[in-house]
Design a protein around this motif. Structure first.
Motif, PDB file in Angstrom:
ATOM      1  N   GLU A  11      -5.709  -5.198  15.311  1.00  0.00           N
ATOM      2  CA  GLU A  11      -6.855  -4.588  14.637  1.00  0.00           C
ATOM      3  C   GLU A  11      -8.158  -5.294  14.996  1.00  0.00           C
ATOM      4  OE1 GLU A  11      -7.009  -2.691  10.325  1.00  0.00           O
ATOM      5  OE2 GLU A  11      -6.856  -4.883  10.269  1.00  0.00           O
ATOM      6  N   ASN A  12      -8.137  -6.620  15.034  1.00  0.00           N
ATOM      7  CA  ASN A  12      -9.337  -7.385  15.401  1.00  0.00           C
ATOM      8  C   ASN A  12      -9.744  -7.144  16.848  1.00  0.00           C
ATOM      9  OD1 ASN A  12      -9.542  -8.489  12.827  1.00  0.00           O
ATOM     10  ND2 ASN A  12      -8.440 -10.353  13.378  1.00  0.00           N
ATOM     11  N   PHE A  13      -8.764  -7.065  17.743  1.00  0.00           N
ATOM     12  CA  PHE A  13      -9.061  -6.772  19.140  1.00  0.00           C
ATOM     13  C   PHE A  13      -9.751  -5.413  19.255  1.00  0.00           C
ATOM     14  CE2 PHE A  13      -8.306  -5.091  23.343  1.00  0.00           C
ATOM     15  CZ  PHE A  13      -8.482  -6.180  24.167  1.00  0.00           C
ATOM     16  N   ALA A  14      -9.193  -4.421  18.585  1.00  0.00           N
ATOM     17  CA  ALA A  14      -9.774  -3.072  18.620  1.00  0.00           C
ATOM     18  C   ALA A  14     -11.181  -3.065  18.045  1.00  0.00           C
ATOM     19  CB  ALA A  14      -8.873  -2.097  17.861  1.00  0.00           C
ATOM     20  N   THR A  15     -11.392  -3.810  16.986  1.00  0.00           N
ATOM     21  CA  THR A  15     -12.731  -3.900  16.385  1.00  0.00           C
ATOM     22  C   THR A  15     -13.712  -4.533  17.359  1.00  0.00           C
ATOM     23  OG1 THR A  15     -11.796  -4.033  14.162  1.00  0.00           O
ATOM     24  CG2 THR A  15     -14.035  -4.852  14.446  1.00  0.00           C
ATOM     25  N   ASP A  16     -13.278  -5.585  18.043  1.00  0.00           N
ATOM     26  CA  ASP A  16     -14.145  -6.255  19.029  1.00  0.00           C
ATOM     27  C   ASP A  16     -14.623  -5.297  20.108  1.00  0.00           C
ATOM     28  OD1 ASP A  16     -13.811  -8.645  17.687  1.00  0.00           O
ATOM     29  OD2 ASP A  16     -12.419  -9.505  19.156  1.00  0.00           O
ATOM     30  N   TYR A  17     -13.782  -4.350  20.497  1.00  0.00           N
ATOM     31  CA  TYR A  17     -14.122  -3.400  21.556  1.00  0.00           C
ATOM     32  C   TYR A  17     -14.513  -2.023  21.009  1.00  0.00           C
ATOM     33  CZ  TYR A  17     -12.692  -6.713  25.090  1.00  0.00           C
ATOM     34  OH  TYR A  17     -12.618  -7.815  25.913  1.00  0.00           O
ATOM     35  N   ASN A  18     -14.554  -1.917  19.700  1.00  0.00           N
ATOM     36  CA  ASN A  18     -14.955  -0.666  19.040  1.00  0.00           C
ATOM     37  C   ASN A  18     -14.098   0.519  19.505  1.00  0.00           C
ATOM     38  OD1 ASN A  18     -16.513   0.798  17.200  1.00  0.00           O
ATOM     39  ND2 ASN A  18     -17.940   1.434  18.810  1.00  0.00           N
ATOM     40  N   ILE A  19     -12.784   0.305  19.485  1.00  0.00           N
ATOM     41  CA  ILE A  19     -11.837   1.350  19.876  1.00  0.00           C
ATOM     42  C   ILE A  19     -10.823   1.565  18.747  1.00  0.00           C
ATOM     43  CG2 ILE A  19     -12.097   1.012  22.366  1.00  0.00           C
ATOM     44  CD1 ILE A  19      -9.569  -0.677  22.374  1.00  0.00           C
ATOM     45  N   PRO A  20     -10.287   2.770  18.624  1.00  0.00           N
ATOM     46  CA  PRO A  20      -9.257   3.031  17.616  1.00  0.00           C
ATOM     47  C   PRO A  20      -7.988   2.236  17.906  1.00  0.00           C
ATOM     48  CG  PRO A  20     -10.150   5.093  18.478  1.00  0.00           C
ATOM     49  CD  PRO A  20     -10.661   3.991  19.355  1.00  0.00           C
ATOM     50  N   PHE A  21      -7.231   1.965  16.846  1.00  0.00           N
ATOM     51  CA  PHE A  21      -6.014   1.169  16.958  1.00  0.00           C
ATOM     52  C   PHE A  21      -4.896   1.781  16.131  1.00  0.00           C
ATOM     53  CE2 PHE A  21      -3.598  -2.393  14.870  1.00  0.00           C
ATOM     54  CZ  PHE A  21      -2.806  -2.701  15.956  1.00  0.00           C
ATOM     55  N   PHE A  22      -3.710   1.821  16.734  1.00  0.00           N
ATOM     56  CA  PHE A  22      -2.508   2.284  16.050  1.00  0.00           C
ATOM     57  C   PHE A  22      -1.346   1.386  16.447  1.00  0.00           C
ATOM     58  CE2 PHE A  22      -5.115   6.024  16.512  1.00  0.00           C
ATOM     59  CZ  PHE A  22      -5.000   6.649  15.280  1.00  0.00           C
ATOM     60  N   GLU A  23      -0.440   1.155  15.519  1.00  0.00           N
ATOM     61  CA  GLU A  23       0.863   0.624  15.866  1.00  0.00           C
ATOM     62  C   GLU A  23       1.820   1.795  15.761  1.00  0.00           C
ATOM     63  OE1 GLU A  23       0.965  -4.106  14.941  1.00  0.00           O
ATOM     64  OE2 GLU A  23       2.103  -2.794  13.602  1.00  0.00           O
ATOM     65  N   ILE A  24       2.660   1.930  16.768  1.00  0.00           N
ATOM     66  CA  ILE A  24       3.588   3.065  16.805  1.00  0.00           C
ATOM     67  C   ILE A  24       5.012   2.592  17.070  1.00  0.00           C
ATOM     68  CG2 ILE A  24       1.771   4.600  17.677  1.00  0.00           C
ATOM     69  CD1 ILE A  24       3.329   4.594  20.376  1.00  0.00           C
ATOM     70  N   SER A  25       5.932   3.480  16.771  1.00  0.00           N
ATOM     71  CA  SER A  25       7.327   3.279  17.142  1.00  0.00           C
ATOM     72  C   SER A  25       7.837   4.576  17.751  1.00  0.00           C
ATOM     73  CB  SER A  25       8.171   2.915  15.920  1.00  0.00           C
ATOM     74  OG  SER A  25       9.551   2.974  16.256  1.00  0.00           O
ATOM     75  N   SER A  26       8.173   4.525  19.011  1.00  0.00           N
ATOM     76  CA  SER A  26       8.783   5.695  19.645  1.00  0.00           C
ATOM     77  C   SER A  26      10.165   5.937  19.070  1.00  0.00           C
ATOM     78  CB  SER A  26       8.890   5.489  21.153  1.00  0.00           C
ATOM     79  OG  SER A  26       7.614   5.340  21.716  1.00  0.00           O
ATOM     80  N   LYS A  27      10.822   4.875  18.655  1.00  0.00           N
ATOM     81  CA  LYS A  27      12.174   4.980  18.106  1.00  0.00           C
ATOM     82  C   LYS A  27      12.182   5.766  16.796  1.00  0.00           C
ATOM     83  CE  LYS A  27      16.104   2.077  16.817  1.00  0.00           C
ATOM     84  NZ  LYS A  27      16.582   0.686  16.754  1.00  0.00           N
ATOM     85  N   THR A  28      11.228   5.454  15.910  1.00  0.00           N
ATOM     86  CA  THR A  28      11.191   6.125  14.597  1.00  0.00           C
ATOM     87  C   THR A  28      10.180   7.256  14.541  1.00  0.00           C
ATOM     88  OG1 THR A  28       9.496   4.672  13.647  1.00  0.00           O
ATOM     89  CG2 THR A  28      11.811   3.946  13.465  1.00  0.00           C
ATOM     90  N   GLY A  29       9.262   7.291  15.514  1.00  0.00           N
ATOM     91  CA  GLY A  29       8.217   8.305  15.516  1.00  0.00           C
ATOM     92  C   GLY A  29       6.998   7.924  14.703  1.00  0.00           C
ATOM     93  N   GLN A  30       7.004   6.730  14.109  1.00  0.00           N
ATOM     94  CA  GLN A  30       5.894   6.270  13.279  1.00  0.00           C
ATOM     95  C   GLN A  30       4.575   6.279  14.055  1.00  0.00           C
ATOM     96  OE1 GLN A  30       6.005   2.120  12.399  1.00  0.00           O
ATOM     97  NE2 GLN A  30       4.187   2.169  11.124  1.00  0.00           N
ATOM     98  N   ASN A  31       3.603   7.013  13.559  1.00  0.00           N
ATOM     99  CA  ASN A  31       2.222   7.055  14.053  1.00  0.00           C
ATOM    100  C   ASN A  31       2.039   7.651  15.449  1.00  0.00           C
ATOM    101  OD1 ASN A  31       0.555   6.341  11.965  1.00  0.00           O
ATOM    102  ND2 ASN A  31       0.557   4.170  12.453  1.00  0.00           N
TER     103      ASN A  31
END
Length: 88
Positions: free
Chosen positions: A56-76
């Motif tokens: 989240e901090n990395f994404a904020t530093d570069y002003n880009i959206p951030f998601f954590e995903i799981s292809s296994k469960t389909g989360q996000n």
């Protein structure tokens, strides 16, 4: 561009700044970048090496959206694609 790293692999996260610079060098026009932390399901197995806050901090530093995903469960997964399509 989906810029991805594996939450269970610190090295994949450590390389993100280099990838951002490469993307900037190779693209003359504005490019949409979304940061994706993959394999979020591995947190339940105690294999997380990169915290959510670090991503989240990395994404904020570069002003880009951030998601954590799981292809296994389909989360996000859908949310990341919806975000990309809304930014295009």
């Amino acid at each position: 561009i989906f810029l991805m790293y594996d939450i269970s692999d610190r090295n994949s996260f450590s390389n993100l700044r280099d990838w951002i610079e490469e993307i900037k060098e190779q693209n003359n026009e504005t490019v949409i970048i979304i940061l994706i932390g993959t394999k979020s399901d591995l947190e339940n197995e105690g294999r997380r090496q990169v915290s959510f806050e670090e991503g989240e901090n990395f994404a904020t530093d570069y002003n880009i959206p951030f998601f954590e995903i799981s292809s296994k469960t389909g989360q996000n997964v859908d949310n990341a694609f919806y975000c990309l399509s809304s930014l295009m």
